[in-house]
Design an enzyme around this catalytic site. Sequence first.
Site, PDB file in Angstrom:
ATOM      1  N   TYR A 100       0.839  -1.205   0.000  1.00 29.52           N
ATOM      2  CA  TYR A 100       0.000   0.000   0.000  1.00 29.52           C
ATOM      3  C   TYR A 100       0.870   1.250   0.000  1.00 29.52           C
ATOM      4  O   TYR A 100       0.658   2.187  -0.784  1.00 29.52           O
ATOM      5  CB  TYR A 100      -0.894  -0.049   1.234  1.00 29.52           C
ATOM      6  CG  TYR A 100      -1.739   1.176   1.497  1.00 29.52           C
ATOM      7  CD1 TYR A 100      -2.971   1.348   0.875  1.00 29.52           C
ATOM      8  CD2 TYR A 100      -1.328   2.140   2.424  1.00 29.52           C
ATOM      9  CE1 TYR A 100      -3.765   2.457   1.141  1.00 29.52           C
ATOM     10  CE2 TYR A 100      -2.114   3.245   2.695  1.00 29.52           C
ATOM     11  CZ  TYR A 100      -3.328   3.401   2.054  1.00 29.52           C
ATOM     12  OH  TYR A 100      -4.106   4.493   2.331  1.00 29.52           O
ATOM     13  N   LYS A 117       1.702   4.608  -2.274  1.00 26.73           N
ATOM     14  CA  LYS A 117       1.529   5.955  -1.744  1.00 26.73           C
ATOM     15  C   LYS A 117       2.795   6.797  -1.923  1.00 26.73           C
ATOM     16  O   LYS A 117       2.718   8.016  -2.122  1.00 26.73           O
ATOM     17  CB  LYS A 117       1.131   5.887  -0.270  1.00 26.73           C
ATOM     18  CG  LYS A 117      -0.260   5.314  -0.034  1.00 26.73           C
ATOM     19  CD  LYS A 117      -1.337   6.173  -0.678  1.00 26.73           C
ATOM     20  CE  LYS A 117      -2.738   5.711  -0.332  1.00 26.73           C
ATOM     21  NZ  LYS A 117      -3.782   6.599  -0.885  1.00 26.73           N
TER      22      LYS A 117
END
Length: 251
Positions: free
Chosen positions: A157, A161
Amino acid sequence: MSETLAGSAVIVTGATGGIGAAVARMVAAEGVAVVAVDLAVDRLDRLLADLPGAGHRSVAVDLRDLATHDRILDAAGDTGRPLAGLAHLAAVLRRRHRLEDITEEDWDLQVDTNLKATFFLNRAVGLRLAAAGNGGAIVNLSSQGWWTGGLGGSVVYNAAKGGIVSMSRGLARTLAPQRVRVNTVAPGFVDTEMMRAGMTDEQLAASVAMVPLGRMATPDEIADAVVYLLRPGARYVTGATLNVSGGQLMY
């Protein structure tokens, strides 16, 4: 020059999530027509019914399907108002606390949703704003994990980002001559369904213990930062990453 967004349209993705709904409510309260984008039609219907003002639109799409991005821009045009910006908050987190449990499908889901779709939607909106000649703002949601690498099984994740921060800087430089600003907001721990998913009470408490202010943020506290960057008052801010982490990340 007006410091509000009144009379314009703003696209909000991830609009039925905790932060997305807070952003949608805040800009709607300023007299904005919200183009709310998310996956679930029923949740979008409930959100629009609760928004103040008029002229709102909803678009239920999976942003990984790049062909759907034109539908979002068409919905913005249907409001009859000038498009002022994009708050791109849609994301997916699949926690894997052991590296050996991360699958290729986990990688593809998170990178395609959180980074690939972000670039192509940013590009579509950025070019539309540039062609209109009125400037505008794009705000992408990153995470404090873009800097730390991620905690709580969120390595993939936060790889995406981190890519959002770099990509947003590149888009900010590219679109600056057309007065289209591109910035990111990097939240720390926020009290949302995504934050709590896949974590035990003990893991959550250990995370909060790392925050100098001693608590998670509310969705409204992150939305305040997003809406600031959307507003004309932030007209000299571009390529920035606004850290809203309660002091967890300091730089």
